[in-house]
Scaffold this motif. Sequence first.
Motif: not given
Length: 380
Positions: A368-380
């Motif tokens: 889940l590391a990759t989608p979680v980081i990508a989700t954080g990028r989308e939120i930012l």
Amino acid sequence: MITIREPVEDMNTDWSKPTKYIAGVSLVLLGIYVLYLSRPVIPLLIIATLIAVVVRPAILWLHLRARLPRGLAVIVVYLIVVILVPVALLLAIPTIIDALSYVVSLDYQSILQGIIDWLRSTLISIKAAQLPVITFDAYVDRTVDTLLAELQQVTPSVAPELPPLATILRSFTSVLTATFDVAAGVVGAVFSQAALLIFMFLSSIYISIGAHTYRGSLLRIVPSAYQSEIAILLTRIERLWNAFFRGQLTLMLLIGMISWLGLVVLGVPGALYLGIIAGLLEIIPNLGPIIATIPAVIVALLQGSAYLPISPLFLALLVLLLYVLIQQLENSVIVPRVLGDAVELPPLVVLTGVLVGTSVSGILGALLATPVIATGREIL
């Protein structure tokens, strides 16, 4: 008799700012405490949510295209999952076990001895060479003699011998007693794991049934002025997670097949098993392909090619080059077409996230590391 009521003063229901701050901080602390108490269940809920995300396209297709009621569509999809997953596991697990057994059963002692012999012969050749500078040649000779002396002391470890039969018989009684204790613990663990599995499966069903209401519920608590932006953000996050899981399954299949075909062309023994390992390790972004390269190179060094007239060392270099080319093909061609730009992240960020996720939550964290980081990028 007439009753005269005294006027009641209007109650002021507005909270002062300090009261709001105290209530907000209290709720946050309470939420953290609830998460702390729920920490054994959170991984199960995460897995249940992932299952719901994976099967959601099939549920939507049955509901929107086949015109089935949402509840019936959920039941049909999960019945198919209950039937197909055990069958797929029964078919796949023996092959995976064979692949792992093949790698584990390799003669690592022989390959270590071969490496030592190759180093020794290379050092002897270097010592035999005459360098034009006498001082430098003497220094090289002394260094080579030191290395040869160190190699002389290095001997591959021999497999340990079994203890005598009498020793085994003497310890049989204590082992038998311990076995009953272990068996009781195993039975309890099996029932516990079965209960957790049922909980996870039922949680996934409930998440799928109520999934269409979550978006509206979340938007209703957002001020109306920001609802359109939050709706766009939710759409992007949903697209990201769907693309990631579909892409990971596709990548596992493609990389496994390409690795298998490439190893077959090179004549590497056990190409099918090594291809399966390469496909499975695709579940760990960036780090998985590197790990998959190691057993393939070891097999090439140990057994050589089945039909190519080349040395094992040269074959190992070709296998290493093959895996590098596959990785480049994956990053430049396959990933952009399969995943698009949904989870496009710098490799260093992904690798760091995978290592951190592994240290925090094991395999689940690595996945889940990759989608979680990508989700954080989308939120930012």
